[in-house]
Design a protein around this motif. Structure first.
Motif, PDB file in Angstrom:
ATOM      1  N   ILE A 131       9.316  -3.106  -1.471  1.00  0.00           N
ATOM      2  CA  ILE A 131       9.768  -3.855  -2.638  1.00  0.00           C
ATOM      3  C   ILE A 131       9.850  -5.326  -2.270  1.00  0.00           C
ATOM      4  CG2 ILE A 131      11.750  -4.289  -4.159  1.00  0.00           C
ATOM      5  CD1 ILE A 131      12.327  -1.278  -4.040  1.00  0.00           C
ATOM      6  N   LEU A 132       9.292  -6.171  -3.122  1.00  0.00           N
ATOM      7  CA  LEU A 132       9.305  -7.620  -2.911  1.00  0.00           C
ATOM      8  C   LEU A 132       9.875  -8.321  -4.143  1.00  0.00           C
ATOM      9  CD1 LEU A 132       5.720  -8.000  -1.410  1.00  0.00           C
ATOM     10  CD2 LEU A 132       7.872  -7.994  -0.139  1.00  0.00           C
ATOM     11  N   PRO A 133      10.787  -9.264  -3.972  1.00  0.00           N
ATOM     12  CA  PRO A 133      11.443  -9.682  -2.731  1.00  0.00           C
ATOM     13  C   PRO A 133      12.265  -8.536  -2.116  1.00  0.00           C
ATOM     14  CG  PRO A 133      11.897 -11.221  -4.535  1.00  0.00           C
ATOM     15  CD  PRO A 133      11.261 -10.030  -5.128  1.00  0.00           C
ATOM     16  N   LEU A 177      -4.642 -11.649  -7.679  1.00  0.00           N
ATOM     17  CA  LEU A 177      -4.107 -11.090  -6.444  1.00  0.00           C
ATOM     18  C   LEU A 177      -5.171 -10.309  -5.680  1.00  0.00           C
ATOM     19  CD1 LEU A 177      -1.722 -10.422  -4.565  1.00  0.00           C
ATOM     20  CD2 LEU A 177      -1.202  -8.486  -6.054  1.00  0.00           C
ATOM     21  N   GLY A 178      -6.025  -9.579  -6.378  1.00  0.00           N
ATOM     22  CA  GLY A 178      -7.057  -8.800  -5.707  1.00  0.00           C
ATOM     23  C   GLY A 178      -7.964  -9.659  -4.852  1.00  0.00           C
ATOM     24  N   ARG A 179      -8.351 -10.810  -5.373  1.00  0.00           N
ATOM     25  CA  ARG A 179      -9.221 -11.701  -4.596  1.00  0.00           C
ATOM     26  C   ARG A 179      -8.492 -12.247  -3.376  1.00  0.00           C
ATOM     27  NH1 ARG A 179     -12.347 -16.841  -7.238  1.00  0.00           N
ATOM     28  NH2 ARG A 179     -10.382 -17.933  -6.857  1.00  0.00           N
ATOM     29  N   VAL A 180      -7.215 -12.567  -3.523  1.00  0.00           N
ATOM     30  CA  VAL A 180      -6.434 -13.061  -2.382  1.00  0.00           C
ATOM     31  C   VAL A 180      -6.296 -11.970  -1.321  1.00  0.00           C
ATOM     32  CG1 VAL A 180      -4.226 -14.014  -1.656  1.00  0.00           C
ATOM     33  CG2 VAL A 180      -5.215 -14.699  -3.848  1.00  0.00           C
ATOM     34  N   ILE A 181      -6.088 -10.729  -1.746  1.00  0.00           N
ATOM     35  CA  ILE A 181      -6.006  -9.612  -0.803  1.00  0.00           C
ATOM     36  C   ILE A 181      -7.327  -9.453  -0.055  1.00  0.00           C
ATOM     37  CG2 ILE A 181      -5.827  -7.093  -0.615  1.00  0.00           C
ATOM     38  CD1 ILE A 181      -3.785  -7.215  -2.921  1.00  0.00           C
ATOM     39  N   ALA A 182      -8.440  -9.511  -0.785  1.00  0.00           N
ATOM     40  CA  ALA A 182      -9.753  -9.381  -0.152  1.00  0.00           C
ATOM     41  C   ALA A 182      -9.971 -10.490   0.873  1.00  0.00           C
ATOM     42  CB  ALA A 182     -10.840  -9.411  -1.215  1.00  0.00           C
ATOM     43  N   THR A 183      -9.585 -11.712   0.533  1.00  0.00           N
ATOM     44  CA  THR A 183      -9.728 -12.847   1.450  1.00  0.00           C
ATOM     45  C   THR A 183      -8.879 -12.661   2.697  1.00  0.00           C
ATOM     46  OG1 THR A 183     -10.135 -14.324  -0.438  1.00  0.00           O
ATOM     47  CG2 THR A 183      -9.515 -15.355   1.642  1.00  0.00           C
ATOM     48  N   GLU A 198       1.414 -14.393   0.104  1.00  0.00           N
ATOM     49  CA  GLU A 198       2.533 -13.692   0.731  1.00  0.00           C
ATOM     50  C   GLU A 198       2.447 -12.189   0.471  1.00  0.00           C
ATOM     51  OE1 GLU A 198       7.425 -13.400   0.247  1.00  0.00           O
ATOM     52  OE2 GLU A 198       6.303 -14.960  -0.802  1.00  0.00           O
ATOM     53  N   VAL A 199       2.130 -11.821  -0.762  1.00  0.00           N
ATOM     54  CA  VAL A 199       1.978 -10.408  -1.107  1.00  0.00           C
ATOM     55  C   VAL A 199       0.793  -9.810  -0.354  1.00  0.00           C
ATOM     56  CG1 VAL A 199       1.586  -8.777  -2.978  1.00  0.00           C
ATOM     57  CG2 VAL A 199       3.017 -10.789  -3.368  1.00  0.00           C
TER      58      VAL A 199
END
Length: 271
Positions: free
Chosen positions: A241-243, A19-25, A224-225
């Motif tokens: 909160i997700l979903p 997830l961290g890499r996706v957030i950075a991207t 999505e997150v």
């Protein structure tokens, strides 16, 4: 996308994978200059290539459970970019196991990885974030809101993170720094269902190895997150909160603990 030196800067801990890499991207695509932190330099370099803005991405190898490493990392980001606008604390690890088998050593390890890393980085980054009226986003979990079964010490650690996040938000509001918490449910990944097989024992069912400890909540896509994280930075949202539909159920569970227990049992496939 502009690569001007005045573009905002985001630091994503745990940014070398998952997830961290996706957030950075996601932040890089939104025009941010990016710094990522991880323990393994090779994985950091691989992530930098995947993010796609190699010349604008700073890789910082560090063990953030060590406060001196966190201080050094923030100093490195400040020296390189001259500013810091957003800190996303994404370092953490999950767990599986019955509470009766949880040792204090394992619990302390989970707190160090999920809570102390965030504390170390946030404290060190505070002066830079004051200058930019910046934002801290901590990555929590549904386990920060409920105490579901068979997650070992993970719920304990994430509840601590949630409490610390609110305390930071209240104390640092007057300093112009916003602190938010994102609480996602299970995130879809290639190894889901097999990551925790080795942690299972006779006291917990095999379903507990599934995402969320066997929860019936549908897995979230990492992008999505990540998009929600970016939105929370822009709108300075305090707690997500997700979903999203689970916020009502969690609220009802807090109002009525008996109902909360019933809902947790209903939404879990573990026997």
């Amino acid at each position: 996308m502009s690569t001007a030196k005045t573009n905002p800067v985001v630091l994503v801990t745990g940014g070398s994978a998952g997830l961290g890499r996706v957030i950075a991207t996601t932040f890089a695509s939104a025009g941010y200059r990016v710094a990522i932190v991880g323990r393994n330099q090779e994985r950091l370099e691989s992530a930098r290539s995947a993010i796609g803005t190699t010349e604008q991405t700073l890789c910082c190898a560090a063990d953030l459970t060590i406060e001196a490493d966190a201080v050094r990392t923030i100093r490195q980001v400040g020296d390189h970019f001259g500013r810091l606008d957003v800190l996303v604390n994404c370092v953490g690890t999950s767990d599986r196991g019955a509470i009766e088998n949880l040792t204090s050593e394992r619990m302390i390890d989970l707190v160090e990885q999920n809570v102390c890393t965030t504390l170390h980085c946030s404290k060190a980054a505070l002066p830079l974030l004051e200058e930019s009226s910046g934002v801290i986003i901590n990555i929590g979990s549904l386990a920060a809101k409920v105490g579901t079964r068979y997650l070992g010490g993970y719920c304990i650690a994430k509840h601590a993170l949630a409490g610390m996040t609110q305390q930071m938000r209240l104390e640092w509001l007057s300093r112009g720094v916003h602190v938010g918490l994102i609480n996602p449910g299970p995130i879809r990944r290639d190894d889901e269902g097999s990551r925790y097989q080795s942690k299972l024992d006779g006291n917990i069912p095999v379903e507990a190895s599934r995402p969320g400890g066997g929860t019936k909540v549908k897995g979230l896509a990492a992008d999505e997150v990540a998009a929600i994280v970016l939105d929370c930075v822009r709108r300075r949202r305090p707690d997500v909160i997700l979903p999203r539909y689970l916020r009502l159920l969690i609220t009802l569970g807090n109002l009525s603990p008996r109902l909360g227990d019933w809902l947790l049992l209903k939404f879990s496939s573990s026997k």
